[in-house]
Design a protein around this motif. Structure first.
Motif, PDB file in Angstrom:
ATOM      1  N   LYS A   1      19.412  -9.851  29.051  1.00 34.89           N
ATOM      2  CA  LYS A   1      19.151 -11.171  29.425  1.00 34.89           C
ATOM      3  C   LYS A   1      17.409 -11.486  29.697  1.00 34.89           C
ATOM      4  O   LYS A   1      16.740 -12.310  29.170  1.00 34.89           O
ATOM      5  CB  LYS A   1      19.974 -11.708  30.370  1.00 34.89           C
ATOM      6  N   PRO A   2      17.021 -10.625  30.783  1.00 30.57           N
ATOM      7  CA  PRO A   2      15.536 -10.974  30.900  1.00 30.57           C
ATOM      8  C   PRO A   2      14.496 -10.754  30.142  1.00 30.57           C
ATOM      9  O   PRO A   2      13.676 -11.101  29.953  1.00 30.57           O
ATOM     10  CB  PRO A   2      15.458  -9.934  32.404  1.00 30.57           C
TER      11      PRO A   2
ATOM     12  N   ARG B   1      13.043  -2.692  26.225  1.00 26.02           N
ATOM     13  CA  ARG B   1      14.176  -3.263  26.128  1.00 26.02           C
ATOM     14  C   ARG B   1      15.228  -2.471  25.001  1.00 26.02           C
ATOM     15  O   ARG B   1      16.403  -2.173  25.322  1.00 26.02           O
ATOM     16  CB  ARG B   1      14.269  -4.907  25.650  1.00 26.02           C
TER      17      ARG B   1
ATOM     18  N   THR C   1      14.573 -13.527  27.294  1.00 25.99           N
ATOM     19  CA  THR C   1      14.025 -14.573  28.217  1.00 25.99           C
ATOM     20  C   THR C   1      12.771 -14.567  27.924  1.00 25.99           C
ATOM     21  O   THR C   1      11.800 -15.286  27.572  1.00 25.99           O
ATOM     22  CB  THR C   1      14.519 -14.914  29.450  1.00 25.99           C
ATOM     23  N   PHE C   2      11.903 -13.222  28.227  1.00 29.38           N
ATOM     24  CA  PHE C   2      10.605 -13.045  28.173  1.00 29.38           C
ATOM     25  C   PHE C   2      10.016 -13.046  26.806  1.00 29.38           C
ATOM     26  O   PHE C   2       8.915 -13.630  26.760  1.00 29.38           O
ATOM     27  CB  PHE C   2      10.202 -11.638  28.942  1.00 29.38           C
TER      28      PHE C   2
END
Length: 342
Positions: free
Chosen positions: A22-23, A86, A26-27
């Motif tokens: 998720k983070p 990631r 989003t980034f």
């Protein structure tokens, strides 16, 4: 204990994988600069003209878009590092989940017993019996399905890691830019694309998802020489002289040998079309019908500005104007040279 908490373990594993992504998602895809770059490159068309606007107004609009594209691409930062971190974390976490679950599953198998002692009470008294409380067979099937899905997730991220670390990211855009790199490249394009891992990754990702047209158009806006290398020549095939009026020329689109344009037209994933505008005369030429001849008189050629636009998969990737044309011989054919209109 493993069987008793099995369903909660599955939910926890799924939650960990989602929370991990998720983070970074989003980034990577929802930051202001990435959204702006996507809008400039994919959604906006710098060559789009409104009815009633002349070419000078269009040129001003295109110049503003060039400035916006350069500024937008230059603002893309940490894209490569975020994508790489990631992907590595996804690989490490998926392997860790598999190893931990296999460890506890092995412990369960070592002392596995589908039955446990229990006392059954009835009107006749109580009896000691073997009872079964968990659907262990169903749990095992669900677990192996989960392992298969987790393995697919691992392999996809492993491929993604290989894609990120490879120099060209296996993209069609890199094939074009690698061929163009053999020529003299401006310092601006080197700094913005060739020596910038963030922009290169973003453009190759756009090339893989949205096609070659949008990212190639953006780079052609930045590099005038790249845009020129996508423009064909106009070849004069025949000329009919007339004593009473101007001579009639038959023109044909000619793609230079070993050019960037020839490389693009030979790709199976690319469909290239050309639009020739001379005064009020428009002619469309496609790669499936490249031998279409355009008949014009000498007055139309010499007294009008010629505008050639090249479209790739429905997107205009390069536009050039020709002015002050003079024919030159190339073999047995006359060639109208491409001369920049300042």
């Amino acid at each position: 204990g493993y069987v008793a908490y099995f369903q909660y373990i599955l939910l926890a594993c799924a939650a960990i994988l989602v929370i991990l992504d998720k983070p970074f998602v989003t980034f990577l895809f929802q930051t202001v600069n990435v959204e702006q770059v996507h809008k400039l490159i994919v959604l906006d068309d710098p060559y789009k003209t409104d009815d009633g606007k002349d070419w000078r107004e269009t040129e001003a609009h295109t110049s503003r878009k060039i400035h916006e594209v350069i500024s937008g691409l230059g603002s893309v930062g940490s894209y490569f590092a975020s994508y790489l971190i990631r992907t590595i974390l996804s690989i490490v976490v998926s392997v860790a989940i598999f190893l931990i679950m296999m460890f506890y599953y092995a412990q369960y198998l070592a002392g596995a017993n589908p039955y446990y002692p229990c006392r059954v009470v009835s009107d006749l008294g109580s009896v000691l019996a073997n009872c079964s409380g968990y659907a262990t067979g169903l749990y095992e099937i669900v677990q192996w399905i989960f392992f298969v899905l987790l393995g697919i997730y691992f392999l996809l991220n492993l491929y993604n890691l290989t894609w990120i670390l490879s120099s060209g990211h296996f993209s069609s855009l890199d094939g074009v830019m690698s061929k163009y790199k053999k020529k003299e490249v401006s310092a601006c394009l080197k700094r913005l694309y060739y020596n910038n891992r963030n922009v290169k990754l973003l453009m190759c990702l756009l090339s893989s998802s949205s096609g070659l047209g949008a990212p190639l158009r953006a780079l052609a806006l930045v590099e005038r020489a790249l845009s020129d290398s996508l423009i064909p020549e106009l070849q004069i095939v025949t000329m009919e002289q007339s004593q009473k009026g101007p001579s009639i020329y038959s023109l044909r689109v000619h793609i230079p040998t070993d050019s960037i344009l020839e490389y693009v037209t030979k790709r199976k994933d690319c469909y290239v079309t050309f639009c020739i505008e001379i005064g009020n005369h428009f002619e469309h030429v496609t790669e499936t019908c490249p031998n279409v001849e355009i008949k014009l008189n000498e007055t139309e050629i010499t007294q009008n500005t010629v505008r050639i636009s090249v479209s790739l998969n429905g997107k205009i990737v390069a536009v050039k104007k020709i002015d002050g044309m003079s024919a030159r011989y190339q073999g047995e054919n006359l060639i109208i040279p491409i001369q920049k209109l300042e």
